[in-house]
Motif scaffolding. Structure first.
Motif, mmCIF file in Angstrom:
data_model
loop_
_atom_site.group_PDB
_atom_site.id
_atom_site.type_symbol
_atom_site.label_atom_id
_atom_site.label_comp_id
_atom_site.label_asym_id
_atom_site.label_seq_id
_atom_site.Cartn_x
_atom_site.Cartn_y
_atom_site.Cartn_z
ATOM 1 N N THR A 145 -54.910 16.556 -124.382
ATOM 2 C CA THR A 145 -55.508 17.895 -124.273
ATOM 3 C C THR A 145 -54.450 18.894 -123.806
ATOM 4 O OG1 THR A 145 -56.291 17.414 -122.011
ATOM 5 C CG2 THR A 145 -57.829 17.011 -123.822
ATOM 6 N N SER A 146 -53.546 18.445 -122.941
ATOM 7 C CA SER A 146 -52.451 19.318 -122.501
ATOM 8 C C SER A 146 -51.557 19.684 -123.675
ATOM 9 C CB SER A 146 -51.634 18.632 -121.408
ATOM 10 O OG SER A 146 -52.380 18.473 -120.229
ATOM 11 N N LEU A 147 -51.238 18.710 -124.521
ATOM 12 C CA LEU A 147 -50.400 18.977 -125.680
ATOM 13 C C LEU A 147 -51.078 19.969 -126.617
ATOM 14 C CD1 LEU A 147 -48.002 18.497 -127.555
ATOM 15 C CD2 LEU A 147 -49.162 16.440 -128.406
ATOM 16 N N ALA A 148 -52.382 19.800 -126.843
ATOM 17 C CA ALA A 148 -53.104 20.697 -127.751
ATOM 18 C C ALA A 148 -53.081 22.133 -127.235
ATOM 19 C CB ALA A 148 -54.535 20.207 -127.929
ATOM 20 N N TYR A 188 -54.033 33.002 -121.901
ATOM 21 C CA TYR A 188 -55.183 32.266 -121.363
ATOM 22 C C TYR A 188 -55.153 30.803 -121.827
ATOM 23 C CZ TYR A 188 -56.136 37.208 -121.277
ATOM 24 O OH TYR A 188 -55.999 38.559 -121.100
ATOM 25 N N LEU A 189 -54.638 30.579 -123.012
ATOM 26 C CA LEU A 189 -54.414 29.201 -123.461
ATOM 27 C C LEU A 189 -53.348 28.531 -122.602
ATOM 28 C CD1 LEU A 189 -54.450 29.850 -127.314
ATOM 29 C CD2 LEU A 189 -56.109 28.445 -126.061
ATOM 30 N N GLY A 190 -52.320 29.300 -122.235
ATOM 31 C CA GLY A 190 -51.279 28.758 -121.378
ATOM 32 C C GLY A 190 -51.802 28.380 -120.011
ATOM 33 N N VAL A 191 -52.646 29.223 -119.436
ATOM 34 C CA VAL A 191 -53.226 28.902 -118.136
ATOM 35 C C VAL A 191 -54.175 27.708 -118.267
ATOM 36 C CG1 VAL A 191 -54.658 29.769 -116.249
ATOM 37 C CG2 VAL A 191 -52.961 31.272 -117.318
ATOM 38 N N SER A 192 -54.892 27.632 -119.389
ATOM 39 C CA SER A 192 -55.763 26.472 -119.628
ATOM 40 C C SER A 192 -54.935 25.194 -119.741
ATOM 41 C CB SER A 192 -56.571 26.683 -120.914
ATOM 42 O OG SER A 192 -57.413 27.810 -120.806
ATOM 43 N N PHE A 193 -53.765 25.297 -120.349
ATOM 44 C CA PHE A 193 -52.841 24.159 -120.397
ATOM 45 C C PHE A 193 -52.451 23.735 -118.989
ATOM 46 C CE2 PHE A 193 -48.078 23.530 -120.316
ATOM 47 C CZ PHE A 193 -48.123 22.151 -120.439
ATOM 48 N N ALA A 194 -52.197 24.705 -118.125
ATOM 49 C CA ALA A 194 -51.846 24.382 -116.739
ATOM 50 C C ALA A 194 -52.994 23.643 -116.050
ATOM 51 C CB ALA A 194 -51.497 25.656 -115.977
ATOM 52 N N VAL A 195 -54.233 24.052 -116.318
ATOM 53 C CA VAL A 195 -55.394 23.372 -115.740
ATOM 54 C C VAL A 195 -55.451 21.934 -116.240
ATOM 55 C CG1 VAL A 195 -57.916 23.301 -115.680
ATOM 56 C CG2 VAL A 195 -56.721 25.494 -115.461
ATOM 57 N N SER A 196 -55.276 21.759 -117.549
ATOM 58 C CA SER A 196 -55.322 20.416 -118.126
ATOM 59 C C SER A 196 -54.221 19.528 -117.557
ATOM 60 C CB SER A 196 -55.174 20.502 -119.650
ATOM 61 O OG SER A 196 -55.131 19.211 -120.229
ATOM 62 N N HIS A 197 -53.033 20.094 -117.400
ATOM 63 C CA HIS A 197 -51.916 19.276 -116.934
ATOM 64 C C HIS A 197 -52.029 18.984 -115.440
ATOM 65 C CE1 HIS A 197 -48.754 17.334 -118.992
ATOM 66 N NE2 HIS A 197 -47.765 17.822 -118.263
ATOM 67 N N ALA A 198 -52.684 19.858 -114.706
ATOM 68 C CA ALA A 198 -52.960 19.565 -113.295
ATOM 69 C C ALA A 198 -53.938 18.389 -113.197
ATOM 70 C CB ALA A 198 -53.537 20.790 -112.603
ATOM 71 N N LEU A 199 -54.932 18.373 -114.074
ATOM 72 C CA LEU A 199 -55.866 17.244 -114.117
ATOM 73 C C LEU A 199 -55.150 15.966 -114.549
ATOM 74 C CD1 LEU A 199 -58.936 19.050 -115.731
ATOM 75 C CD2 LEU A 199 -58.735 18.255 -113.362
ATOM 76 N N HIS A 200 -54.189 16.110 -115.460
ATOM 77 C CA HIS A 200 -53.394 14.949 -115.884
ATOM 78 C C HIS A 200 -52.611 14.383 -114.705
ATOM 79 C CE1 HIS A 200 -50.806 12.401 -118.309
ATOM 80 N NE2 HIS A 200 -49.742 13.007 -117.805
ATOM 81 N N LEU A 201 -52.005 15.256 -113.919
ATOM 82 C CA LEU A 201 -51.274 14.807 -112.737
ATOM 83 C C LEU A 201 -52.217 14.098 -111.770
ATOM 84 C CD1 LEU A 201 -48.713 14.700 -111.010
ATOM 85 C CD2 LEU A 201 -49.296 16.986 -110.152
ATOM 86 N N GLY A 202 -53.405 14.662 -111.589
ATOM 87 C CA GLY A 202 -54.381 14.014 -110.724
ATOM 88 C C GLY A 202 -54.758 12.633 -111.222
#
Length: 207
Positions: free
Chosen positions: A61-64, A93-107
Motif C-alpha cells: 500500500t505504501s508503494l501504491a 495528500y497522496l504523499g501524506v497518505s503514503f507517510a501514514v501507510s509507511h508509519a503503519l508498516h514500521l509499526g
C-alpha cells in the motif's frame, strides 16, 4: 511530496475537469488502511503469520501511494486525463497518505520483532531504511504551505527530489526479484520500474 504545493489559483486551473478532494483524502486513505489491516488481522490472526502478512501488505500500500504521488506530474504531462489531473492536484495528500501507510508498516515491523524472538534486521537495512524514514519525515513535515514557504522553493524542490528518488531506490532494492527467497512476485518490482520509466519519459518529452 514530489513537487511544491500548488497555489489556490494553480490548483483550480489544474483541476479543471477533475474532482478535487484535498486533505479529506488523507483521512479516507487512513481509514481504508486501518480497515484493511484490521481485516487482515481478523482473518490471519495476531500471531507471526498475521503480522508477516501485515508487513507485506503495508509495504505494497505504501508503494501504491508513493507511486501515485511521485508519478502524478509525469502522468499528467504524458497522458492528460481526469484521473491524471486528479492525481496531480492531490499529489501532496497522496504523499501524506503514503507517510501514514509507511508509519503503519514500521509499526508492523516492530510488532513482528516482538512476536518473533529471533527476528533480526540486517544492519544495512536498519541504516538505509532508517534514512528513508528520515527523508519521509522531512518531506511530510514540509508538505504544508507554511513549512514549504519557510524552507523556500529551491531547498523544497531539492529535498523532495532527492528524498523521492531515495525512497524509490529503497523500494527498488526491496523488491528485487532475486536475493531473499525465490518466489518473490514480479508485480511490485515492475511497478517500481514503471514509476521511474514514467518520470524519465516525461522528462524526455519536456526536453
Amino acid at each position: 511530496m514530489t513537487t511544491q504545493p500548488l497555489s489556490a489559483r494553480d490548483e483550480t486551473a489544474t483541476s479543471a475537469g477533475a474532482l478535487r478532494v484535498g486533505w479529506p483524502l488523507v483521512a479516507w486513505c487512513a481509514l481504508a488502511l486501518v480497515l484493511l489491516f484490521g481485516a487482515i488481522l481478523a482473518l490471519e490472526g495476531t500471531g507471526e503469520d498475521g503480522v508477516r502478512m501485515l508487513v507485506r501488505v503495508s509495504a505494497r500500500t505504501s508503494l501504491a501511494l508513493f507511486g501515485a504521488a511521485f508519478a502524478a506530474s509525469s502522468l499528467a504531462w504524458l497522458w492528460p486525463s481526469t484521473v491524471a489531473r486528479f492525481l496531480l492536484v492531490n499529489r501532496r495528500y497522496l504523499g501524506v497518505s503514503f507517510a501514514v501507510s509507511h508509519a503503519l508498516h514500521l509499526g508492523a515491523v516492530v510488532w513482528l520483532a516482538r512476536v518473533v524472538p529471533d527476528f533480526g534486521i540486517p544492519t544495512p537495512t536498519l541504516v538505509f531504511g532508517g534514512l528513508a524514514y528520515v527523508f519521509l519525515a522531512a518531506m511530510t513535515a514540509t508538505s504544508f504551505d507554511v513549512t514549504a514557504a519557510w524552507l523556500g522553493p529551491r531547498r523544497w524542490r531539492r529535498l523532495h527530489l532527492i528524498g523521492g528518488w531515495y525512497l524509490w531506490a529503497i523500494f527498488f532494492l526491496s523488491y528485487l526479484p532475486f536475493g531473499r527467497g525465490t518466489n518473490r512476485s514480479l508485480v511490485p518490482f515492475l511497478a517500481v520500474l514503471a514509476i521511474a520509466a514514467l518520470r524519465a519519459a516525461a522528462r524526455a518529452r519536456r526536453a
